[in-house]
Scaffold this motif. Structure first.
Motif, mmCIF file in Angstrom:
data_model
loop_
_atom_site.group_PDB
_atom_site.id
_atom_site.type_symbol
_atom_site.label_atom_id
_atom_site.label_comp_id
_atom_site.label_asym_id
_atom_site.label_seq_id
_atom_site.Cartn_x
_atom_site.Cartn_y
_atom_site.Cartn_z
ATOM 1 N N ARG A 1 10.956 -6.390 11.937
ATOM 2 C CA ARG A 1 10.682 -5.233 11.340
ATOM 3 C C ARG A 1 10.344 -5.301 10.181
ATOM 4 O O ARG A 1 9.608 -4.506 9.532
ATOM 5 C CB ARG A 1 11.904 -4.292 11.836
ATOM 6 C CG ARG A 1 12.078 -3.860 13.308
ATOM 7 C CD ARG A 1 13.520 -3.168 13.517
ATOM 8 N NE ARG A 1 13.509 -2.791 14.716
ATOM 9 C CZ ARG A 1 14.630 -1.901 15.186
ATOM 10 N NH1 ARG A 1 15.705 -1.815 14.393
ATOM 11 N NH2 ARG A 1 14.401 -1.745 16.588
ATOM 12 N N LEU A 2 11.310 -6.141 9.252
ATOM 13 C CA LEU A 2 10.874 -6.299 8.031
ATOM 14 C C LEU A 2 9.269 -6.680 7.687
ATOM 15 O O LEU A 2 8.698 -6.169 6.716
ATOM 16 C CB LEU A 2 11.975 -7.242 7.211
ATOM 17 C CG LEU A 2 11.349 -7.406 5.755
ATOM 18 C CD1 LEU A 2 11.654 -6.225 4.979
ATOM 19 C CD2 LEU A 2 12.442 -8.676 5.277
ATOM 20 N N PHE B 1 7.104 -3.839 7.984
ATOM 21 C CA PHE B 1 6.933 -2.521 7.132
ATOM 22 C C PHE B 1 6.137 -3.133 5.691
ATOM 23 O O PHE B 1 5.699 -2.619 5.119
ATOM 24 C CB PHE B 1 8.553 -2.216 6.739
ATOM 25 C CG PHE B 1 8.927 -1.074 7.549
ATOM 26 C CD1 PHE B 1 8.593 0.054 7.045
ATOM 27 C CD2 PHE B 1 9.642 -1.322 8.915
ATOM 28 C CE1 PHE B 1 9.004 1.270 7.732
ATOM 29 C CE2 PHE B 1 9.939 -0.178 9.454
ATOM 30 C CZ PHE B 1 9.700 1.038 9.057
ATOM 31 N N VAL C 1 2.697 -2.855 6.397
ATOM 32 C CA VAL C 1 2.467 -1.692 6.303
ATOM 33 C C VAL C 1 2.229 -1.191 4.642
ATOM 34 O O VAL C 1 1.201 -0.633 4.364
ATOM 35 C CB VAL C 1 3.311 -0.474 7.011
ATOM 36 C CG1 VAL C 1 3.099 0.831 6.605
ATOM 37 C CG2 VAL C 1 3.096 -0.805 8.433
ATOM 38 N N ILE C 2 3.139 -1.695 3.995
ATOM 39 C CA ILE C 2 3.172 -1.279 2.667
ATOM 40 C C ILE C 2 1.864 -1.933 2.054
ATOM 41 O O ILE C 2 1.000 -1.407 1.163
ATOM 42 C CB ILE C 2 4.255 -1.936 2.119
ATOM 43 C CG1 ILE C 2 5.700 -0.891 2.280
ATOM 44 C CG2 ILE C 2 4.257 -1.938 0.363
ATOM 45 C CD1 ILE C 2 6.922 -1.580 1.897
ATOM 46 N N ALA D 1 -1.082 -0.004 2.658
ATOM 47 C CA ALA D 1 -1.086 1.401 1.987
ATOM 48 C C ALA D 1 -1.759 0.955 0.382
ATOM 49 O O ALA D 1 -2.401 1.632 -0.342
ATOM 50 C CB ALA D 1 0.203 1.900 1.825
ATOM 51 N N GLN E 1 -5.218 0.206 0.480
ATOM 52 C CA GLN E 1 -6.031 1.555 0.526
ATOM 53 C C GLN E 1 -6.081 2.427 -1.082
ATOM 54 O O GLN E 1 -6.956 3.093 -1.327
ATOM 55 C CB GLN E 1 -5.326 2.378 1.484
ATOM 56 C CG GLN E 1 -5.578 2.099 3.032
ATOM 57 C CD GLN E 1 -4.968 2.907 3.919
ATOM 58 O OE1 GLN E 1 -3.957 3.633 3.713
ATOM 59 N NE2 GLN E 1 -5.413 3.071 4.947
ATOM 60 N N THR E 2 -4.786 2.212 -1.673
ATOM 61 C CA THR E 2 -4.741 2.736 -2.915
ATOM 62 C C THR E 2 -5.687 2.233 -3.810
ATOM 63 O O THR E 2 -6.261 2.889 -4.797
ATOM 64 C CB THR E 2 -3.366 2.650 -3.351
ATOM 65 O OG1 THR E 2 -2.436 2.983 -2.595
ATOM 66 C CG2 THR E 2 -3.234 3.212 -4.896
ATOM 67 N N ALA F 1 -9.114 3.547 -3.062
ATOM 68 C CA ALA F 1 -9.360 4.813 -3.507
ATOM 69 C C ALA F 1 -9.590 5.049 -5.135
ATOM 70 O O ALA F 1 -10.224 5.742 -5.412
ATOM 71 C CB ALA F 1 -8.183 5.545 -2.997
ATOM 72 N N GLN F 2 -8.727 4.149 -5.931
ATOM 73 C CA GLN F 2 -8.840 4.249 -7.240
ATOM 74 C C GLN F 2 -9.977 3.688 -7.803
ATOM 75 O O GLN F 2 -10.413 3.800 -8.929
ATOM 76 C CB GLN F 2 -7.679 3.631 -7.846
ATOM 77 C CG GLN F 2 -7.602 2.179 -7.814
ATOM 78 C CD GLN F 2 -6.453 1.645 -8.472
ATOM 79 O OE1 GLN F 2 -5.388 2.285 -8.654
ATOM 80 N NE2 GLN F 2 -6.430 0.228 -8.765
ATOM 81 N N LEU G 1 -13.229 4.339 -7.351
ATOM 82 C CA LEU G 1 -14.368 5.067 -7.712
ATOM 83 C C LEU G 1 -13.606 6.795 -7.987
ATOM 84 O O LEU G 1 -12.868 7.182 -6.990
ATOM 85 C CB LEU G 1 -15.347 5.319 -6.782
ATOM 86 C CG LEU G 1 -16.007 4.036 -6.756
ATOM 87 C CD1 LEU G 1 -16.586 4.026 -5.160
ATOM 88 C CD2 LEU G 1 -17.008 3.941 -7.560
ATOM 89 N N SER H 1 -5.413 1.529 -12.688
ATOM 90 C CA SER H 1 -4.246 2.398 -12.364
ATOM 91 C C SER H 1 -4.579 3.303 -11.160
ATOM 92 O O SER H 1 -5.871 3.746 -11.031
ATOM 93 C CB SER H 1 -4.160 2.986 -13.623
ATOM 94 O OG SER H 1 -3.150 4.151 -13.375
ATOM 95 N N ALA H 2 -3.570 3.656 -10.325
ATOM 96 C CA ALA H 2 -3.942 4.461 -9.364
ATOM 97 C C ALA H 2 -3.984 6.060 -9.926
ATOM 98 O O ALA H 2 -4.421 6.889 -9.260
ATOM 99 C CB ALA H 2 -2.728 4.366 -8.300
ATOM 100 N N LYS H 3 -3.545 6.229 -11.018
ATOM 101 C CA LYS H 3 -3.727 7.567 -11.516
ATOM 102 C C LYS H 3 -4.580 7.687 -12.729
ATOM 103 O O LYS H 3 -4.859 6.689 -13.481
ATOM 104 C CB LYS H 3 -2.163 7.716 -12.454
ATOM 105 C CG LYS H 3 -1.104 7.846 -11.262
ATOM 106 C CD LYS H 3 0.253 8.162 -11.938
ATOM 107 C CE LYS H 3 0.152 9.571 -12.741
ATOM 108 N NZ LYS H 3 1.509 10.057 -13.403
#
Lengths: 218, 230
Positions: free
Chosen positions: A2-3, A6, A9-10, A13, A16-17, A20-21, A23, A175-177
Motif C-alpha cells: 500500500r505504501l 501511494f 500516486v504521489i 501527481a 503532472q504538476t 502543468a507549470q 507553460l 515553481s508550481a505557483k
C-alpha cells in the motif's frame, strides 16, 4: 504494498504538476486605455492572476474626435521549455462593409521583456514576434486609397489559431505557483480609429494560448 | 500503513493538485466591444456668393468645413436696385454615417406695417445641385424637396392680379419653412473613413429677393438648418 501504491500516486501527481507549470499565461499588469469616449478596460494588475480582460472601446463614430482609441494589455508568460503563443478570435460579423470589420481593429505586439529576475535569459535563441504582428498599430495606421484606415496588422490577420510569438524557455525555476518575476511579459496593443462606420455595436473575443513551441536551444 | 499516514498523503496529493489547477493556466481571454452611434453634421461648404446687390455685402463669410454661421446684407431691395434679383448662394456641406434629413426653419421680420412690406413669401429659396464626390463619399441618391434655384423662370412669376412677384414652385420661398420642414434627405453620406477626411456632400442654398416697390424699412431674415439621422 500500500505504501508503494501511494508513493507511486504521489509521484504521478508531482509529475503532472511539473508538466502543468511548464507553460503558463496570465495577466502581465494593469491594462490601459487612451482616447476613448465612454470606453473602459478591466483586468487585473496582479501578474499572478489569470488573463481575463474586457475592453470597451466606447464610441468610435466621428463623435469621438480623438485620433485613435488605444488599449494596451500586458500579458505574462512562463515556461520551462520552448513555447509558442497562439491567438484565436471570434469574427466581427457585420455584413455591412461600412460597419466595423476585423480589419478596422489594429492588433500588434510590443515590449517583450523580462518580468523580473526569475525570468530566464537565453543566449542561443531569441523570442520572435511573428509577422506581421511586431508593431504598434497606433504608429502603423495609414489611410488607404478608399479613405479607410488600415494597420500593419489587425484582427483580420488572425485566421484560426494563429501563432503570434515563440521562443526558448522563459523561466528559471519550476515553481508550481506563479511568481512576480519568473517569466516574460509583452504588450498586446489594440487600436481603433474613429471613423464614419455604419452605426451599431460590435464585439469579438480573443483567446491567447501558450503551448510547446519549436524546439529551440536556450 | 497506518490509516493516519494514508490520510496525510491523500491530503498532500489533493493539495498538490489544487496548486496545479489554480496556479497555472495555458489560456487567457480578451473580450472587446465598440459602439458606433449615428452621426450627422452640417458645416459651411465655402464662401458665400452675393450677386445683383446694390450696396450690402457678405458680413460674415462661410469658411469651408467650419460651422455654418453666415451673415449677409442683401443691400437695397427697392426699385432703385434695377437687377432682376439679389441672390445669395450659401454652400453647405453635410456628412453622416446614416441616412439623413436636412430641415430648415426661417423667420422674416420687417419694420414695415403693411402687406407691402417684405415677407417670407418674398424671399425665394431652393437647394441647387447636390454633389457627392471625393474619396470616402458614398454615391447615394438624394431627394431635393425644394425646386432648386428660385430665380429660374419655372419657379416664379409676376402675379397677374396683384402684380407682385411670387415664388410659386414647391418649397421655393421661405413661407414654406415657417416651421421645421425637410429640404433635403438621402442615404448615408460617408463611407467608413476618419473624420479627418474633409470630403462630404455639398449643396448650394439659394436665397433670392426680387427688388420691388416694397414698403420701405428694414428686414431681418433668419434661417436655421438642422440635419438629423432619423
Amino acid at each position: 504494498m500500500r505504501l508503494r501504491l501511494f508513493t507511486f500516486v504521489i509521484l504521478l501527481a508531482a509529475a503532472q504538476t511539473v508538466a502543468a507549470q511548464a507553460l503558463d499565461i496570465s495577466s502581465g499588469g494593469q491594462p490601459t486605455i487612451t482616447g476613448a469616449v465612454g470606453g473602459s478596460v478591466t483586468g487585473s494588475a496582479n501578474v499572478q492572476n489569470d488573463l481575463v480582460v474586457t475592453i470597451n472601446f466606447g464610441e468610435v463614430s466621428p463623435l469621438n474626435t480623438n485620433a485613435v482609441v488605444k488599449v494596451v494589455v500586458p500579458i505574462a508568460l512562463r515556461s520551462n521549455q520552448p513555447y509558442q503563443v497562439a491567438v484565436t478570435a471570434s469574427a466581427i460579423s457585420n455584413a455591412n462593409t461600412q460597419a466595423l470589420q476585423s480589419s478596422d481593429v489594429g492588433f500588434g505586439l510590443q515590449n517583450l521583456d523580462l518580468l523580473g529576475g526569475a525570468g530566464k535569459v537565453c543566449n542561443q535563441s531569441t523570442h520572435i514576434i511573428r509577422s506581421p504582428f511586431n508593431n504598434d498599430p497606433a504608429n502603423t495606421a495609414t489611410v488607404g486609397t478608399n479613405g479607410r484606415v488600415s494597420y500593419a496588422s489587425s484582427l483580420a490577420n488572425i485566421s484560426g489559431s494563429t501563432v503570434i510569438l515563440s521562443g526558448p524557455e522563459l523561466s528559471k525555476n519550476n515553481s508550481a505557483k506563479r511568481q512576480n518575476s519568473d517569466g516574460y511579459s509583452f504588450d498586446a496593443i489594440f487600436v481603433l480609429t474613429p471613423q464614419f462606420f455604419a452605426a451599431g455595436v460590435s464585439s469579438a473575443t480573443l483567446v491567447f494560448t501558450i503551448s510547446p513551441g519549436p524546439n529551440v536551444p536556450c | 500503513m497506518p490509516r493516519f499516514s494514508r490520510s496525510a498523503l491523500l491530503t498532500l496529493l489533493l493539495a498538490v493538485s489544487a496548486v496545479t489547477c489554480f496556479g497555472q493556466s495555458t489560456t487567457g481571454t480578451v473580450s472587446m466591444s465598440a459602439t458606433v452611434s449615428k452621426f450627422v453634421e452640417i458645416n459651411s461648404g465655402g464662401a458665400v456668393t452675393l450677386t445683383g446687390n446694390s450696396g450690402g455685402g457678405v458680413i460674415t463669410d462661410g469658411i469651408t468645413n467650419s460651422p455654418l454661421a453666415v451673415s449677409i446684407n442683401l443691400g437695397e431691395l427697392g426699385p432703385s436696385n434695377t437687377n432682376p434679383f439679389v441672390t445669395a448662394l450659401v454652400p453647405l456641406k453635410l456628412r453622416s454615417n446614416a441616412a439623413y434629413v436636412l430641415s430648415m426653419t426661417a423667420t422674416v421680420t420687417s419694420s414695415g406695417t403693411t402687406t407691402n412690406r417684405i415677407g417670407a413669401a418674398d424671399v425665394g429659396f431652393g437647394l441647387g445641385t447636390i454633389n457627392r464626390t471625393g474619396v470616402g463619399v458614398n454615391a447615394g441618391a438624394d431627394t431635393n424637396a425644394t425646386s432648386g434655384d428660385p430665380t429660374l423662370a419655372a419657379n416664379g412669376s409676376v402675379n397677374a392680379t396683384s402684380g407682385r412677384y411670387e415664388f410659386t414652385a414647391v418649397r421655393s420661398s421661405l413661407s414654406s419653412f415657417s416651421a421645421a420642414t425637410t429640404a433635403l434627405s438621402g442615404p448615408f453620406i460617408m463611407n467608413a473613413v476618419p473624420r479627418s477626411n474633409a470630403n462630404g456632400l455639398t449643396v448650394p442654398a439659394f436665397f433670392a429677393v426680387k427688388p420691388q416697390f416694397f414698403e420701405n424699412g428694414t428686414t431681418t431674415i433668419s434661417v436655421t438648418f438642422t440635419v438629423t439621422a432619423p
